[in-house]
Design an enzyme around this catalytic site. Structure first.
Site, short mmCIF file in Angstrom:
data_model
loop_
_atom_site.label_atom_id
_atom_site.label_comp_id
_atom_site.label_asym_id
_atom_site.label_seq_id
_atom_site.Cartn_x
_atom_site.Cartn_y
_atom_site.Cartn_z
N SER A 1 2.30 -6.45 17.11
CA SER A 1 3.43 -5.54 17.04
C SER A 1 3.21 -4.43 18.06
CB SER A 1 3.54 -4.93 15.64
OG SER A 1 2.64 -3.87 15.50
N LYS A 2 4.30 -3.82 18.42
CA LYS A 2 4.24 -2.78 19.45
C LYS A 2 3.41 -1.58 19.01
CE LYS A 2 7.52 -5.31 18.92
NZ LYS A 2 7.68 -5.97 17.68
N ARG A 3 3.13 -1.58 17.74
CA ARG A 3 2.41 -0.43 17.21
C ARG A 3 1.04 -0.22 17.84
NH1 ARG A 3 4.66 -0.11 11.85
NH2 ARG A 3 3.41 -1.81 11.04
#
Length: 456
Positions: A215-217
């Site tokens: 995820s972009k997290r």
RNA sequence: GUCCCCAUCGUCUAGAGGUCUAGGACGCCGGCCCUUCAAGCCGGGGACAGGGGUUCGAAUCCCCUUGGGGACGCCA
């Protein structure tokens, strides 16, 4: 083309070239997990002389964007994964409509609250015969009826996907493991429509360092993020191909080798963590073996990006100079971005330089003054065209021998004067890359720094 | 919670019952080389999750436990 299978002379049985597809939903950038899926499909197709199809799953119009479609295509092109056929699900509406109406008419689907629902036959069981995982059985009691046509008239993934795969005569559905639980629904759709399901192969997931879905997290996830960080497409490809696939102990694969060697039987089933350290190593490997001019051209962009050279001046940097920088710094850089930063002193104005204070303090000391001075004069006597590493070394060593000194006495002082840093490429290569003017100017500038240090 | 998948060094993996005192690669540590830093070369530490079976013999087969991940949408 359709329905013209070629006959294998050997066994006389029909042997159709495989047709596989990569079917991303255009709701964002192409991330590395998707790229790995695309790569495996592409390799499978190329290895078997089949077709690699790109199909955009944009049935959810509210989340799909044109921008994302273009980015996904650009990312695939950047990786060199070319497709043979291209489709967009939103352009294939009549196909789904016809199929859905048939199911409705046959009572295999029903309408409720404006949506059309697939009626899962119960009791029953659907077995997914996965090429990688073996048989996985699903009890129909656990599969709820599912929507095939939304109340707004659009179609859902599980339905459109199955109808498309059938219509496009996909032979092998190779996709990430997260889709495994969708597979029985899609098989049900095939069966209801009286179609033969393709073969399935569910690939192990690619997980983030935190062992969770990408995820972009956490850090970079998209193909273009890696490109912008200075990674080479061949490095990313080589890294991705080893996530879930192996060929003995081999680590380095050219694209041609991947195609020749790729086989589903060498794909494993357990999830893999995306380890950036290894990607970094591979990237440096490809930096080291790549063509300096090609890499130099790429470096131009990173110099601008890093603010090292103004955009309007970038085009006028000679390719030879860029290629030289590549050769000088690729053994000490993991990415092009890092390389641009390390090589920055070469591209700045001769008289301007940022000095590492610690380096100045420990090497630009008073007793080095005369040596630096002498060397500057010595080198100033050389012609422009003599400013090549071997000649520079010759001249410097001659000067040193004459004055009874050793190279190591002035190597670091010179380096600091020329580059501002205490580390970097060989001294003479550095002088060559800098050229005569900058070398002399900076050597003398080093002298000034020594004097300033004395006063302070 | 339910269902599904998975389980060898920190990470990517080799291993398809004996050839495994488990091999390679990245990273890590040490050394060599050397004008610095790298690169390169050499060496080192480091794993079969646990428990039951099956078998003459299991990292390899089966079961359970534990652990990890994924899916449970009129998202894909």
């Amino acid at each position: 083309m359709a329905g013209v299978p070629h006959l294998s002379a050997r066994d006389g049985r029909m042997k159709m070239a495989p047709r596989v597809r990569f079917a991303p939903s255009p709701t964002g950038a192409l991330h590395v997990g998707g790229a790995r899926t695309a790569l495996f499909n592409w390799l499978f197709a190329r290895h078997h002389g089949g077709a690699f199809i790109l199909r955009i799953e944009d049935t959810d119009r509210s989340r799909s964007t044109e921008e994302s479609i273009e980015e996904i295509k650009a990312a695939l092109r950047w990786l060199g994964l070319d497709w043979d056929e291209y489709y967009r699900e939103t352009e294939r509406f009549p196909l789904y409509q016809e199929a859905a109406e048939r199911l409705l008419a046959e009572g295999k689907a029903y309408e409720s609250e404006g949506a059309w629902w697939f009626r899962v036959p119960r009791p029953g069981e659907t077995v997914v015969r996965d090429l990688l995982l073996g048989d996985v059985a699903y009890d129909h009691e656990l599969i709820k009826d599912f929507v095939i046509r939304r109340s707004d008239g659009s179609f859902t993934y599980n339905f459109a996907c199955a109808v498309d795969d059938a219509d496009l005569r996909i032979t092998h559905v190779i996709r990430a493991n997260e889709h495994l639980n969708n597979t029985p629904r899609q098989i049900l759709v095939y069966q209801a429509l009286g179609l033969e399901p393709p073969k399935f192969a569910h690939l192990p997931m690619v997980l983030s360092r935190e062992r969770a879905k990408l995820s972009k997290r956490h850090g970079a996830t998209s193909v273009f993020e890696y490109r912008d960080l200075g990674f080479l497409p061949e490095a990313l490809l080589n890294f991705l191909v080893r996530l879930g696939w192996s060929h003995g102990d081999q680590e380095i694969f050219s694209k041609e080798e991947m195609i020749a060697l790729f086989d589903l039987k060498d794909v494993n089933v357990s999830a893999a963590v995306f380890d950036e350290e290894k990607l970094l190593w591979l990237n440096q490997h490809y930096l080291k073996v790549g063509d300096p001019e090609r890499l130099g051209e790429l470096l131009r962009g990173f110099l601008v990006k890093r603010g090292i050279v103004p955009p309007e001046e970038a085009d006028s940097i000679p390719l030879a100079k860029l290629a030289k920088a590549i050769e000088l710094f690729r053994e000490r850089s993991k990415t092009l971005l890092e390389l641009a930063e390390k090589a920055a002193f070469i591209f700045g104005p001769p008289e301007r330089l940022e000095y590492d204070p610690k380096g100045v303090g420990s090497f630009l000391t008073p007793e080095k003054g005369p040596l630096l001075e002498g060397l500057a004069s010595e080198l100033a006597g050389l012609d422009e065209h003599e400013f090549k590493a071997p000649r520079l070394e010759e001249a410097t060593r001659a000067y040193l021998a004459r004055t009874g000194h050793q190279l190591k006495e002035i190597a670091q002082p010179c380096r600091v004067a020329l580059t501002g840093k205490t580390e970097g490429p060989g001294l003479f290569e550095t002088m060559e890359a800098l050229g005569k003017e900058a070398t002399i100017v900076r050597l003398r500038r080093g002298l000034e720094l020594i004097h300033q240090g004395q006063e302070a």
